[in-house]
Design an enzyme around this catalytic site. Structure first.
Site, PDB file in Angstrom:
ATOM      1  N   LYS A 483     -53.998  22.179  37.240  1.00 19.08           N
ATOM      2  CA  LYS A 483     -54.997  23.259  37.189  1.00 19.08           C
ATOM      3  C   LYS A 483     -54.597  24.159  36.031  1.00 19.08           C
ATOM      4  CE  LYS A 483     -56.900  27.027  40.034  1.00 19.08           C
ATOM      5  NZ  LYS A 483     -56.864  27.616  41.377  1.00 19.08           N
ATOM      6  N   ASP A 485     -55.028  27.290  34.047  1.00 22.59           N
ATOM      7  CA  ASP A 485     -55.628  28.614  34.260  1.00 22.59           C
ATOM      8  C   ASP A 485     -55.476  29.493  33.022  1.00 22.59           C
ATOM      9  OD1 ASP A 485     -56.902  30.606  35.680  1.00 22.59           O
ATOM     10  OD2 ASP A 485     -55.583  30.481  37.423  1.00 22.59           O
ATOM     11  N   ASP A 555     -63.788  32.334  41.390  1.00 18.72           N
ATOM     12  CA  ASP A 555     -62.849  32.764  42.427  1.00 18.72           C
ATOM     13  C   ASP A 555     -63.595  33.233  43.666  1.00 18.72           C
ATOM     14  OD1 ASP A 555     -60.485  32.166  41.247  1.00 18.72           O
ATOM     15  OD2 ASP A 555     -60.072  34.183  40.504  1.00 18.72           O
TER      16      ASP A 555
END
Ligand code: GLA
Length: 736
Positions: A483, A485, A555
């Site tokens: 992932k 980010d 999110d």
């Protein structure tokens, strides 16, 4: 490709260029005075010399002119210029502006030749759509030259066989004797004739990404853009111009999507004659690029899509192109694993045993991948520290990543890991050792965001160091997924090593460094599935999709909030790129509590996963989660190959509905979600699209029934509107 099937035709002298897609034509012509002009983009027209009549532009009062060799005045501010320049008679917003060595600015670009070839070249260092064989596309390159400076702009146009899409970019080469500085270098401009367009764009914020807005154009300039060093949550590198009344199935739509993840600008300048000049490209503010003799600058690519079948047609073209010829690598064609991510389940507070317990519960549901999110490295027990110190925290994970991955593997799950490679915490070893490795202005405070600074990826040694750190971690354990980010935007954009005259290059060079690191990681670990992320969906753009086949959408994991976010995102991006997870209730962002079933149905619209502490599910939710995981696996081929139809709009209705249908119409997944129930309302009908009207469809999941395709199209499935947040999914298979 035989000549009569050609996608690009060049006729006459000076030439007319016809770019022919299945449902549209794009036409340019060279004015006798030399300017390359935009003549038409829209419904198909046959290649014909008659188009040249559009170049006879009458001069108007107060018009700026140059005189043609034969004494004819040429009205420069009225010519529909294909790549407009600044300070030489065209007062509209320019696509390019260059500062010469003596400080003066201005270019006059004249046609200098063209090349036509099969296939599509790649763009060095930049993400771009591609072809797998030369038969899939033709490319036209047109050279425009500014005689006094020797600057050559090469406009590139790729037309794809069978797609209503054109890939445009510009390469700008200094062939003159003196250096010059580009102050603006956009990817595409289109001068439309006067039309009453509306502009659709996708503004948002953290937890509210890509909300759809639509306004009529007004006279003057209207832009959306980002100066954040990332494509951003706030404005998306996309806009569309549509005719009034355009809906999902009807109306004309023009899309402008920039394949870029940094500062961008897009929009329209409507002139005194109500003509719209659409532009898209790198944001010019803060941008400067010095070109020494012989140097060239490549702009990012813009994907222009035309649809005469409304927004549905527009999205369909983007979806197929992006999932087939922008996303790359092994995972383009593989089913994506159902994952469990620990972030909302534990945040930073976890132990190795807790993670294994969650993975064990996930295995029981049928999950295939466990993702360990933030907090596994350095001394990171909160956001305050350790980015840049990519060394496993053995006090939290005593068996190390390898040991943890093995324990998770014993449960039958693959292992994945969170990283934030572009950042450094102020409190980190890396920052203490290399305080000038971050973007900063000498002698000024460094603005922190989430306690972190942005590494200067315009510097090769910084990218090399991060690559080595990541390489060490990724080869230390069987890590199948990453992932990636990026949790803050760029401030104090300056590099400690670039010379004064190149400081304006920092933001773009930084992003080229990000792309280079992604590319190196993929070259070294070609099996790795990377999911993009940036404070949720803050860098969800075509540039990132070239490296990361899926991106965390937001999110905001609340199923009801997600309806709008996913609807807006689906305007451009195919569902197989959208990370979508079932999270806990009450939801951590919205405090709402939709049922496990509704949360699951909404997550089935994207790459399905869970993000909660699965060890604490009650019996009913546990059983539902098993059924949802099974459904995700039996329908995920629809996500990859199916066409999306948006059936209800959560921005304007109290419901959302969509369906995925295989191109051969043999199978479909239909979802309806009531947002707020209405009092004493009569049940409604949901009319479907894309099925075979004469075929019989049977429901193999959801409310049972058998219906003909024409019934489903024109009468529709019965939907319940009685309860807030209630959802229904039908998995339809063609019976015969
Ligand atoms: C960002 C991401 C989240 C999570 C956190 C971890 O906010 O969007 O999904 O990974 O960072 O710090």
């Amino acid at each position: 490709m035989p000549a009569n099937d050609s996608l690009i035709h060049v006729i006459g002298e000076p030439p007319l260029f016809f770019l022919q897609s299945p449902g549209s034509s794009y036409v340019m012509g060279v004015h006798p005075q030399g300017t390359l002009c935009h003549l038409h983009w829209g419904a198909p027209v046959a290649p014909d010399q008659g188009m040249a009549s559009l170049l006879n532009i009458p001069r108007r009062a107060f018009s700026t002119v140059v005189r043609h060799e034969n004494g004819e005045p040429v009205p420069l501010d009225i010519l529909p210029t294909e790549y407009p320049t600044a300070n030489t008679g065209d007062f509209g917003s320019p696509a390019i502006d260059a500062e010469h060595a003596d400080g003066t600015r201005g270019l006059r670009l004249a046609y200098a030749g063209h090349r036509l070839f099969r296939g599509k070249p790649s763009l060095s260092g930049l993400p771009a759509t591609y072809v797998e064989s030369d038969d899939e596309a033709e490319t036209l390159e047109v050279d425009l030259r500014d005689e006094p400076s020797g600057l050559i702009v090469t406009l590139s146009y790729t037309v794809f066989a069978g797609r209503n899409a054109i890939a445009r970019s510009a390469r700008i080469t200094n062939t003159g004797p003196r250096p010059l500085t580009l102050r603006r270098a956009l990817s595409a401009a289109i001068d439309f004739a006067a039309r009453p367009f509306e502009m659709i764009h996708l503004p948002g914020s953290w937890a509210r990404e890509r909300w759809l807005e639509r306004q009529p154009l007004h006279s003057g300039e209207q832009w959306v853009g980002s100066r954040r060093g990332a494509s951003g949550h706030q404005h998306h590198p996309f806009f569309a111009l549509v005719t009034p009344g355009t809906g999902e199935e009807h109306g004309e739509a023009y899309g402008f999507s920039l394949v870029y993840s940094g500062n961008h600008l897009g929009g329209v300048d409507v002139d005194q004659y109500h003509r719209s000049r659409a532009l898209t490209g790198l944001h010019p503010e803060g941008f400067a690029w010095r070109l020494e003799t012989g140097e060239a600058f490549q702009t990012p690519e813009a994907i222009l899509v035309h649809s005469r079948s409304g927004l549905g047609g527009l999205s369909g073209t983007y979806h197929r192109l992006y999932r087939e010829r922008l996303v790359r690598g092994l995972w383009r064609d593989r089913e994506r694993p159902v994952l469990i991510n620990n972030w909302e389940g534990t945040y930073f507070k976890f132990t190795e045993d807790k993670l294994v317990a969650i993975a064990t519960a996930a295995a029981g549901l049928g999950c295939e991948l466990f993702v360990l999110d933030d907090g596994w490295f350095g001394e990171r027990n909160g956001p305050e520290t350790s980015l840049g110190d990519w060394i496993v925290n053995l006090s939290k994970l005593p068996s190390g990543l390898d040991g943890l991955a093995r324990r998770i593997g014993e449960q039958g799950l693959m292992f994945g890991l969170w990283f934030e490679p572009e950042m450094v915490s102020v409190r980190s070893r890396l920052h203490t050792e290399h305080p000038d490795w971050c973007l900063h202005l000498p002698g000024r405070p460094r603005t922190e965001s989430r306690f972190q600074l942005v590494l200067d990826f315009s510097r090769a040694e910084v990218v090399d160091t991060v690559y080595r750190q990541m390489e060490a971690v990724l080869s230390s354990a069987p890590i199948r997924y990453l992932k990636w980010d990026m949790n803050r935007h760029l401030t104090e954009v300056a590099s400690a090593v670039l010379p004064a005259e190149r400081q304006g290059e920092t933001a773009h060079r930084h992003l080229l460094g990000v792309y280079a690191l992604l590319e190196r990681i993929l070259q070294r670990f070609p099996d790795l599935l990377i999911e993009g992320c940036s404070g949720g969906g803050g860098r969800y753009d075509p540039g990132m999709l070239f490296y990361t086949p899926q991106i965390w959408c937001s999110d905001n994991s609340d199923a009801i909030a997600r309806l709008r976010i996913q609807h807006g995102t689906s305007l451009i991006y195919p569902p197989c790129t959208m990370g979508a997870h079932v999270s806990a209730v009450p939801n951590h962002q919205m405090h709402r509590s939709p049922s496990m079933r509704t949360r699951g149905h909404v997550a089935l619209a994207g790459v399905f996963g869970f993000e909660l502490d699965l060890t604490s599910l009650d019996e009913a939710d546990h059983a539902e989660a098993i059924a949802l995981t099974r459904l995700a696996k039996t329908t995920r081929h629809l996500l990859r190959h199916g066409d999306l139809h948006r059936l209800a709009n959560p921005f304007t209705e109290d419901a959302a509905a969509w369906m995925l249908v295989l191109p051969d119409a043999t199978e479909a997944l239909v979802t309806h979600v009531t947002i707020l129930a209405s009092p004493n309302w009569f049940d409604g009908r949901l009319r479907l699209r894309g099925l075979d009207p004469a075929a019989l469809y049977r429901s193999c999941h959801g409310p049972s029934g058998e219906w003909r395709g024409d019934f489903l199209h024109h009468v529709g499935l019965p939907v319940k509107l009685e309860r807030d947040f209630e959802s229904t999914v039908w998995h339809l298979r063609r019976a015969f």
